[in-house]
Design a protein around this motif. Structure first.
Motif, PDB file in Angstrom:
ATOM      1  N   UNK A  96       1.283  19.073   2.497  1.00  0.00           N
ATOM      2  CA  UNK A  96       0.082  18.285   2.511  1.00  0.00           C
ATOM      3  C   UNK A  96      -0.801  18.848   1.550  1.00  0.00           C
ATOM      4  N   UNK A  97      -0.720  20.321   1.539  1.00  0.00           N
ATOM      5  CA  UNK A  97      -1.969  20.903   0.666  1.00  0.00           C
ATOM      6  C   UNK A  97      -1.641  20.465  -0.830  1.00  0.00           C
ATOM      7  N   UNK A  98      -0.636  19.957  -1.133  1.00  0.00           N
ATOM      8  CA  UNK A  98      -0.588  19.432  -2.590  1.00  0.00           C
ATOM      9  C   UNK A  98      -0.778  17.994  -2.760  1.00  0.00           C
ATOM     10  N   UNK A  99      -1.062  17.328  -1.694  1.00  0.00           N
ATOM     11  CA  UNK A  99      -1.400  15.835  -1.745  1.00  0.00           C
ATOM     12  C   UNK A  99      -3.123  15.689  -1.781  1.00  0.00           C
ATOM     13  N   UNK A 100      -3.496  14.711  -2.368  1.00  0.00           N
ATOM     14  CA  UNK A 100      -4.740  14.252  -2.485  1.00  0.00           C
ATOM     15  C   UNK A 100      -4.826  13.326  -1.050  1.00  0.00           C
ATOM     16  N   UNK A 101      -5.971  13.475  -0.133  1.00  0.00           N
ATOM     17  CA  UNK A 101      -6.175  12.960   0.791  1.00  0.00           C
ATOM     18  C   UNK A 101      -5.726  11.113   1.021  1.00  0.00           C
ATOM     19  N   UNK A 102      -5.906  10.847  -0.272  1.00  0.00           N
ATOM     20  CA  UNK A 102      -5.704   9.294  -0.188  1.00  0.00           C
ATOM     21  C   UNK A 102      -4.176   8.912  -0.397  1.00  0.00           C
ATOM     22  N   UNK A 103      -3.229   9.939  -0.801  1.00  0.00           N
ATOM     23  CA  UNK A 103      -2.102   9.908  -0.962  1.00  0.00           C
ATOM     24  C   UNK A 103      -1.188  10.394   0.122  1.00  0.00           C
ATOM     25  N   UNK A 104      -1.717  10.940   1.224  1.00  0.00           N
ATOM     26  CA  UNK A 104      -1.064  11.376   2.333  1.00  0.00           C
ATOM     27  C   UNK A 104      -0.745  10.013   3.206  1.00  0.00           C
ATOM     28  N   UNK A 105       0.601   9.762   3.662  1.00  0.00           N
ATOM     29  CA  UNK A 105       1.028   8.821   4.276  1.00  0.00           C
ATOM     30  C   UNK A 105       0.848   8.921   6.061  1.00  0.00           C
ATOM     31  N   UNK A 106       0.090   8.092   6.458  1.00  0.00           N
ATOM     32  CA  UNK A 106      -0.313   8.176   7.782  1.00  0.00           C
ATOM     33  C   UNK A 106       0.893   8.260   8.752  1.00  0.00           C
ATOM     34  N   UNK A 107       0.357   8.995   9.930  1.00  0.00           N
ATOM     35  CA  UNK A 107       1.490   8.905  11.170  1.00  0.00           C
ATOM     36  C   UNK A 107       1.656   7.652  11.609  1.00  0.00           C
ATOM     37  N   UNK A 155       0.701  -1.288   0.106  1.00  0.00           N
ATOM     38  CA  UNK A 155       0.080  -0.137  -0.063  1.00  0.00           C
ATOM     39  C   UNK A 155       1.003   1.256  -0.003  1.00  0.00           C
ATOM     40  N   UNK A 156       1.777   1.227   0.797  1.00  0.00           N
ATOM     41  CA  UNK A 156       2.874   2.509   0.910  1.00  0.00           C
ATOM     42  C   UNK A 156       3.463   2.700  -0.336  1.00  0.00           C
ATOM     43  N   UNK A 157       4.023   1.450  -0.950  1.00  0.00           N
ATOM     44  CA  UNK A 157       4.746   1.684  -2.188  1.00  0.00           C
ATOM     45  C   UNK A 157       3.873   2.156  -3.471  1.00  0.00           C
ATOM     46  N   UNK A 158       2.630   1.861  -3.266  1.00  0.00           N
ATOM     47  CA  UNK A 158       1.712   2.259  -4.427  1.00  0.00           C
ATOM     48  C   UNK A 158       1.381   3.727  -4.353  1.00  0.00           C
ATOM     49  N   UNK A 159       1.609   4.569  -3.317  1.00  0.00           N
ATOM     50  CA  UNK A 159       1.346   5.996  -3.266  1.00  0.00           C
ATOM     51  C   UNK A 159       2.381   6.652  -4.110  1.00  0.00           C
TER      52      UNK A 159
END
Length: 76
Positions: free
Chosen positions: A45-56, A8-12
């Protein structure tokens, strides 16, 4: 680390590596274990789609993430 999480992470977009290491804050190693995610370029973060943000944190037993800018990797 769960293979599903790695996939999932590598797919971002922009993610080029996933591994284990220590969390760094302002360049200082905290000694705390984490999942290190290498990106070609860190973006606001403002340049990323919500689905592309890596969670903490990721996983069933939440592991902290650390995002490291690696630049573009080229084979020589």
């Amino acid at each position: 680390m769960d293979k599903k999480i790695i996939h999932e992470l590598l797919g971002k977009p922009n993610v080029i590596s996933v591994g284990r290491g220590h969390k760094k804050v302002k360049g200082v190693d905290t000694g705390k274990p984490c999942i290190v995610i290498g990106v070609s370029k860190k973006l606001p973060l403002s340049e990323l789609e919500p689905k592309d943000i890596i969670p903490k944190t990721v996983g069933n037993t939440p592991e902290v993430t650390d995002i490291v800018e690696l630049g573009e990797i080229k084979l020589l």
